[in-house]
Design a protein around this motif. Structure first.
Motif, PDB file in Angstrom:
ATOM      1  N   UNK A 159       0.859  -1.190   0.000  1.00 47.53           N
ATOM      2  CA  UNK A 159       0.000   0.000   0.000  1.00 47.53           C
ATOM      3  C   UNK A 159       0.888   1.230   0.000  1.00 47.53           C
ATOM      4  N   UNK A 160       1.140   1.769  -1.192  1.00 44.51           N
ATOM      5  CA  UNK A 160       1.993   2.937  -1.321  1.00 44.51           C
ATOM      6  C   UNK A 160       1.155   4.105  -1.841  1.00 44.51           C
ATOM      7  N   UNK A 161       0.885   5.119  -1.001  1.00 50.05           N
ATOM      8  CA  UNK A 161       0.037   6.238  -1.432  1.00 50.05           C
ATOM      9  C   UNK A 161       0.629   6.949  -2.642  1.00 50.05           C
ATOM     10  N   UNK A 162      -0.205   7.293  -3.613  1.00 46.00           N
ATOM     11  CA  UNK A 162       0.301   7.956  -4.818  1.00 46.00           C
ATOM     12  C   UNK A 162       0.609   9.429  -4.578  1.00 46.00           C
ATOM     13  N   UNK A 163       1.548   9.937  -5.342  1.00 44.12           N
ATOM     14  CA  UNK A 163       1.851  11.365  -5.414  1.00 44.12           C
ATOM     15  C   UNK A 163       1.775  11.731  -6.897  1.00 44.12           C
ATOM     16  N   UNK A 164       0.589  12.089  -7.355  1.00 45.61           N
ATOM     17  CA  UNK A 164       0.402  12.318  -8.782  1.00 45.61           C
ATOM     18  C   UNK A 164       0.579  11.026  -9.540  1.00 45.61           C
ATOM     19  N   UNK A 165       1.453  11.022 -10.539  1.00 47.04           N
ATOM     20  CA  UNK A 165       1.683   9.826 -11.356  1.00 47.04           C
ATOM     21  C   UNK A 165       2.722   8.896 -10.750  1.00 47.04           C
ATOM     22  N   UNK A 166       3.327   9.274  -9.623  1.00 47.16           N
ATOM     23  CA  UNK A 166       4.348   8.459  -8.953  1.00 47.16           C
ATOM     24  C   UNK A 166       3.869   8.107  -7.550  1.00 47.16           C
ATOM     25  N   UNK A 190       7.357  18.094 -11.449  1.00 49.97           N
ATOM     26  CA  UNK A 190       7.330  17.692 -12.859  1.00 49.97           C
ATOM     27  C   UNK A 190       7.415  16.174 -12.994  1.00 49.97           C
ATOM     28  N   UNK A 191       8.236  15.560 -12.154  1.00 51.41           N
ATOM     29  CA  UNK A 191       8.364  14.101 -12.171  1.00 51.41           C
ATOM     30  C   UNK A 191       7.034  13.422 -11.871  1.00 51.41           C
ATOM     31  N   UNK A 192       6.230  14.033 -10.992  1.00 51.41           N
ATOM     32  CA  UNK A 192       4.945  13.467 -10.571  1.00 51.41           C
ATOM     33  C   UNK A 192       3.760  13.974 -11.406  1.00 51.41           C
ATOM     34  N   UNK A 193       4.063  14.809 -12.430  1.00 51.39           N
ATOM     35  CA  UNK A 193       3.006  15.411 -13.254  1.00 51.39           C
ATOM     36  C   UNK A 193       2.040  16.244 -12.409  1.00 51.39           C
ATOM     37  N   UNK A 194       2.598  17.007 -11.479  1.00 54.61           N
ATOM     38  CA  UNK A 194       1.817  17.905 -10.624  1.00 54.61           C
ATOM     39  C   UNK A 194       2.430  19.298 -10.689  1.00 54.61           C
ATOM     40  N   UNK A 195       1.664  20.289 -10.257  1.00 50.60           N
ATOM     41  CA  UNK A 195       2.241  21.613 -10.068  1.00 50.60           C
ATOM     42  C   UNK A 195       2.987  21.614  -8.737  1.00 50.60           C
ATOM     43  N   UNK A 196       3.926  22.545  -8.536  1.00 50.85           N
ATOM     44  CA  UNK A 196       4.627  22.597  -7.248  1.00 50.85           C
ATOM     45  C   UNK A 196       3.686  22.689  -6.047  1.00 50.85           C
ATOM     46  N   UNK A 210       7.272  18.294   5.052  1.00 52.71           N
ATOM     47  CA  UNK A 210       7.462  19.018   3.802  1.00 52.71           C
ATOM     48  C   UNK A 210       8.497  18.261   2.957  1.00 52.71           C
ATOM     49  N   UNK A 211       8.478  18.440   1.634  1.00 48.83           N
ATOM     50  CA  UNK A 211       9.513  17.798   0.809  1.00 48.83           C
ATOM     51  C   UNK A 211      10.923  18.194   1.235  1.00 48.83           C
ATOM     52  N   UNK A 212      11.081  19.449   1.683  1.00 52.86           N
ATOM     53  CA  UNK A 212      12.405  19.908   2.103  1.00 52.86           C
ATOM     54  C   UNK A 212      12.897  19.143   3.328  1.00 52.86           C
ATOM     55  N   UNK A 213      12.040  19.006   4.339  1.00 53.77           N
ATOM     56  CA  UNK A 213      12.427  18.280   5.550  1.00 53.77           C
ATOM     57  C   UNK A 213      12.657  16.807   5.249  1.00 53.77           C
ATOM     58  N   UNK A 214      11.816  16.243   4.385  1.00 51.29           N
ATOM     59  CA  UNK A 214      11.961  14.826   3.995  1.00 51.29           C
ATOM     60  C   UNK A 214      13.293  14.594   3.303  1.00 51.29           C
ATOM     61  N   UNK A 215      13.655  15.492   2.369  1.00 51.54           N
ATOM     62  CA  UNK A 215      14.922  15.364   1.652  1.00 51.54           C
ATOM     63  C   UNK A 215      16.101  15.496   2.612  1.00 51.54           C
ATOM     64  N   UNK A 216      16.019  16.467   3.540  1.00 45.84           N
ATOM     65  CA  UNK A 216      17.103  16.636   4.494  1.00 45.84           C
ATOM     66  C   UNK A 216      17.326  15.390   5.328  1.00 45.84           C
ATOM     67  N   UNK A 217      16.226  14.753   5.749  1.00 47.46           N
ATOM     68  CA  UNK A 217      16.355  13.534   6.537  1.00 47.46           C
ATOM     69  C   UNK A 217      16.917  12.392   5.701  1.00 47.46           C
ATOM     70  N   UNK A 218      16.488  12.307   4.441  1.00 47.98           N
ATOM     71  CA  UNK A 218      16.987  11.254   3.562  1.00 47.98           C
ATOM     72  C   UNK A 218      18.494  11.380   3.380  1.00 47.98           C
ATOM     73  N   UNK A 219      18.965  12.605   3.232  1.00 51.84           N
ATOM     74  CA  UNK A 219      20.414  12.821   3.092  1.00 51.84           C
ATOM     75  C   UNK A 219      21.154  12.344   4.343  1.00 51.84           C
TER      76      UNK A 219
END
Length: 264
Positions: A159-166, A190-196, A210-219
């Motif tokens: 069960x993976x929630x969608x984010x646009x087309x991804x 753009x990758x997900x076929x959504x607006x920002x 937020x995507x910013x916090x998520x990316x920071x944690x992933x790094x």
């Protein structure tokens, strides 16, 4: 005073943490691995799955990957915890061999099982011992975590929630492949076929970050894995997209409570 030790175990897919968190509070975050924590003293308060929980001495806490949570002591004396950080692939293999299904979940994230607690506490200590035989190292983790899976895990459907087309997994694969580069909200949208703005709203609703916090944690999660693999902090800072080592060291210490140089 906070005392924290991160180190590898003799098993590549399992790392060990020993910590006394007296004043350190984790902001809302996630892990790439399963974290199985054994509260040995004091109490930890944490947010998970939409509500607050308290775990005390003798209780086991399971945090699956990608699940947003935080953590802090409930008292001034803090709490002590032993943690297993386990790759999802390793646990999936144990689940597959036990039930024939590699997909599983834990309906209870907090478990009071004295026998299992003692078994895992002993295993945590044994994996640190140079006197432990190779056969015991190979066998005991499988026995202990297979018991946990059989008694507290259940087979689930993907069960993976969608984010646009991804979905989040596809977005993470893209980001991991470009972790050393600048990544913009417009790129991800753009990758997900959504607006920002659409991606921002859907992302926060799906992950709680937020995507910013998520990316920071992933790094930083990837940085932890590279440090444990033997890379220097200078090499790691470059690989995970930090501008310089000082910025990386500051962010790492704020997140984990210790400097990159203290990872063994």
């Amino acid at each position: 005073m906070n005392k924290i030790s991160h180190r590898k175990s003799p098993i590549d897919d399992i790392s060990l943490i020993d910590a006394h968190y007296q004043s350190f509070a984790f902001k809302r975050h996630y892990h790439l691995d399963y974290h199985v924590g054994l509260i040995t003293q004091g109490q930890q308060q944490y947010f998970y799955n939409g509500s607050k929980h308290i775990a005390g001495a003798g209780q086991l806490v399971i945090m699956p990957p990608d699940e947003i949570h935080d953590g802090q002591p409930t008292e001034q004396t803090g709490y002590q915890v032993k943690v297993f950080s386990i790759t999802p692939d390793w646990l999936s293999q144990q689940a597959e061999e036990s039930s024939g299904k590699g997909l599983y979940s834990f309906p209870q994230n907090k478990i009071a099982d004295h026998a299992l607690f003692q078994q895992l506490t002993q295993l945590h200590q044994q994996l640190d011992s140079p006197l432990m035989s190779q056969l015991a190292r190979d066998s005991l983790p499988i026995e202990s975590f297979s018991y946990m899976l059989n008694h507290y895990g259940q087979v689930r459907e993907a069960n993976v929630p969608p984010l646009g087309s991804k979905d989040l997994a596809q977005l993470r694969d893209y980001v991991m492949a470009h972790l050393d580069q600048k990544i913009s909200l417009e790129q991800l949208a753009s990758l997900c076929d959504l607006s920002p703005s659409q991606l921002l709203r859907q992302f926060k609703k799906t992950t709680g970050m937020t995507p910013y916090a998520w990316l920071g944690r992933l790094r930083l999660e990837h940085a932890m894995a590279l440090l444990k693999a033997g890379y220097t902090s200078t090499e790691v800072a470059y690989h995970v997209g930090f501008y310089d080592q000082a910025h990386f060291t500051h962010a790492f210490k704020q997140t984990y409570g210790i400097a990159p140089s203290q990872i063994k």
